[in-house]
Enzyme design. Structure first.
Site, PDB file in Angstrom:
ATOM      1  N   TYR A 175      45.943   5.837  28.255  1.00 40.01           N
ATOM      2  CA  TYR A 175      45.712   6.810  27.180  1.00 40.01           C
ATOM      3  C   TYR A 175      44.393   6.492  26.500  1.00 40.01           C
ATOM      4  O   TYR A 175      44.133   5.339  26.135  1.00 40.01           O
ATOM      5  CB  TYR A 175      46.845   6.775  26.155  1.00 40.01           C
ATOM      6  CG  TYR A 175      46.664   7.792  25.048  1.00 40.01           C
ATOM      7  CD1 TYR A 175      46.792   9.151  25.305  1.00 40.01           C
ATOM      8  CD2 TYR A 175      46.330   7.393  23.760  1.00 40.01           C
ATOM      9  CE1 TYR A 175      46.602  10.097  24.294  1.00 40.01           C
ATOM     10  CE2 TYR A 175      46.146   8.321  22.744  1.00 40.01           C
ATOM     11  CZ  TYR A 175      46.288   9.670  23.028  1.00 40.01           C
ATOM     12  OH  TYR A 175      46.090  10.599  22.024  1.00 40.01           O
TER      13      TYR A 175
ATOM     14  N   ASP B  49      38.741   0.221  27.088  1.00 47.76           N
ATOM     15  CA  ASP B  49      39.279   0.857  25.891  1.00 47.76           C
ATOM     16  C   ASP B  49      40.118  -0.182  25.157  1.00 47.76           C
ATOM     17  O   ASP B  49      41.267  -0.442  25.515  1.00 47.76           O
ATOM     18  CB  ASP B  49      40.122   2.073  26.285  1.00 47.76           C
ATOM     19  CG  ASP B  49      40.735   2.786  25.087  1.00 47.76           C
ATOM     20  OD1 ASP B  49      40.764   2.202  23.993  1.00 47.76           O
ATOM     21  OD2 ASP B  49      41.214   3.924  25.263  1.00 47.76           O
TER      22      ASP B  49
ATOM     23  N   LYS C  79      41.340   1.226  15.095  1.00 48.26           N
ATOM     24  CA  LYS C  79      42.411   0.509  14.416  1.00 48.26           C
ATOM     25  C   LYS C  79      41.918  -0.682  13.598  1.00 48.26           C
ATOM     26  O   LYS C  79      41.356  -0.514  12.521  1.00 48.26           O
ATOM     27  CB  LYS C  79      43.493   0.129  15.431  1.00 48.26           C
ATOM     28  CG  LYS C  79      44.086   1.371  16.131  1.00 48.26           C
ATOM     29  CD  LYS C  79      45.263   1.049  16.991  1.00 48.26           C
ATOM     30  CE  LYS C  79      45.725   2.252  17.801  1.00 48.26           C
ATOM     31  NZ  LYS C  79      46.385   3.296  17.006  1.00 48.26           N
TER      32      LYS C  79
END
Length: 445
Positions: free
Chosen positions: A142, A234, A263
């Site tokens: 994702y 990622d 994040k």
């Protein structure tokens, strides 16, 4: 537990928001729990129910809901200066310098506003830098809500995974199974001269937590180098959670050309970033010709929160604490599963954990990884542990969402509501929180 106010709020939200939520992952059954406030490692909902919170905002809350005093002070000092300026500030330079000192792949960095924006920009940069169009992604990986990666299927038969994405985008995306060296080699043999980049999570962290098999990322590194393609890690989820300040790439010993962040790098505020070698990152405008810009990029409050959060971690026992609790949880859940559901697989590393409700496995847990699957070929579960996104998708996903998650919620333990999202420990959590969670596991599993 009473959830009447959450139900009422959801009823109101349905009138003004699609599906009653602003992120689809929050649409839990029978209705979302509405949060009112956080308290350390706990969250209190709109009805006053208290939960041990292992969701941690889906990863960014390294310190839980109570920030250390230096982090809080840094945020307040920059908030007092005004909302934002539309001009560069010293704090964004200092934050960039800190990240570049600690993350192996980063010489230069561009701050943006979300993990999705980071991966969108990284793909555009790779295409601009190489002059190529195709991007290799992992099935089940994702990379945010972007057209180039909302694609499923195989490298020779890819198609959009959602309405609204033109088929033309899928034509340039090559999905392959994670941990499949042969598939990676074959896709480069067929398309190598057209591949701009491989975009991969170093650990599949949005799909039940799948560790890489030995040598997989080294193979991707070699293939990219040999064919002039970029290797993009990622690390939106793993960044500053796995491998401490060096991120997962330092723990794995593989250095990508480009890394995307989100994040924790913003200390819990909206953020994204793209880092890499200066030669590549300076392809962004105004230094280069790949357009990238944003009104709120490098927002001073976010930069202050991110820098102070990472500095505090560097100077205190933050990673020792969160990793120790993560190991305690994984070890405890492994013991419980061995007794009650030996087919299930406990996964995770450092401060991340999850239980994948795999359908098959040995009836004995002897000689298995004691604190989360490490993809060890000598492990008795090696053949049954998930190695791809498809393996996780084949688990008892409905059982997690409809039965297990509901039961844990009723026990006062908040986990991610689906089988795929991982869970996190924080600096605010305690051994008591771990023990109470394991008691809930015993009661519900």
């Amino acid at each position: 537990m009473n959830h009447e106010r959450s139900r009422q709020l959801y009823d109101r939200a349905l009138s003004v928001a699609p599906g009653g939520v602003n992120s689809s992952v929050r649409a839990t059954m029978p209705h979302p729990i509405f949060a009112e406030r956080g308290d350390g490692g706990h969250v209190i909902d709109a009805d006053g129910n208290r939960y041990i919170d292992w969701v941690m905002g889906y990863g960014p809350l390294l310190y839980g809901h109570d920030l250390p005093e230096p982090v809080e002070a840094a945020i307040q000092s920059h908030t007092a200066g005004g909302p934002m300026y539309g001009m560069p500030t010293e704090i964004e330079v200092e934050h960039a310098e800190f990240v570049a000192r600690h993350v192996p792949s980063v010489e230069s960095i561009r701050f943006v506003n979300s993990g999705t924006e980071a991966t969108v920009s990284a793909v555009r940069l790779a295409r601009g830098y190489t002059g190529r169009e195709k991007v290799v992604i992992m099935q089940g990986g994702y990379h945010g809500a972007q057209e180039s990666t909302l694609v499923e299927g195989t490298s020779d038969s890819a198609h959009p995974s959602t309405a609204g994405v033109p088929e033309a985008f899928a034509e340039h995306t090559l999905p392959i199974p994670f941990n499949d060296v042969e598939a990676a080699t074959e896709v480069f043999a067929e398309y190598g001269d057209d591949i701009a980049a491989v975009l991969v999570e170093p650990i599949l962290a949005n799909n039940g937590i799948v560790m890489p098999v030995d040598g997989y990322h080294e193979t991707l590194r070699d293939l990219c180098t040999d064919h002039g393609s970029l290797l993009i890690f990622d690390e939106v989820i793993t960044g500053f959670r796995v491998g401490g300040l060096g991120c997962a790439q330092s723990a794995l010993g593989v250095t990508p050309d480009v890394t995307t962040f989100g994040k924790i790098i913003g200390g819990g505020f909206p953020v994204g970033a793209i880092g890499g070698t200066a030669e590549i990152i300076e392809g962004f405008t105004p230094a280069g010709d790949v357009f990238q810009s944003g009104t709120f990029s490098g927002h001073p409050v976010t930069m202050a929160a991110g820098k102070a959060s990472l500095e505090y971690a560097a100077e205190n026992d933050v990673y020792d604490h969160v990793n120790r609790l993560g190991r305690m949880l994984r070890e405890g859940i492994t013991e419980i599963c061995a007794e009650r559901a030996p087919e299930y697989t406990v996964v995770g590393t450092d401060s991340m954990f999850k239980t994948v409700f795999t359908r098959e496995g040995p009836t004995s847990a002897a000689d298995c990884c004691p604190a989360g699957c490490l993809q060890d070929p000598e492990c008795g579960r090696y053949g049954a542990c998930p190695k791809t996104g498809a393996d996780v998708a084949a688990a008892e996903t409905d059982r997690w969402e409809r039965v297990f998650w509901q039961g844990m919620k009723d026990e006062g333990v908040l986990l991610t509501a689906n089988q795929f999202e991982c869970q996190f420990t924080s600096y605010a959590h305690t051994e008591e929180d771990v023990e109470r969670t394991l008691e809930a596991y015993r009661a519900v599993l």
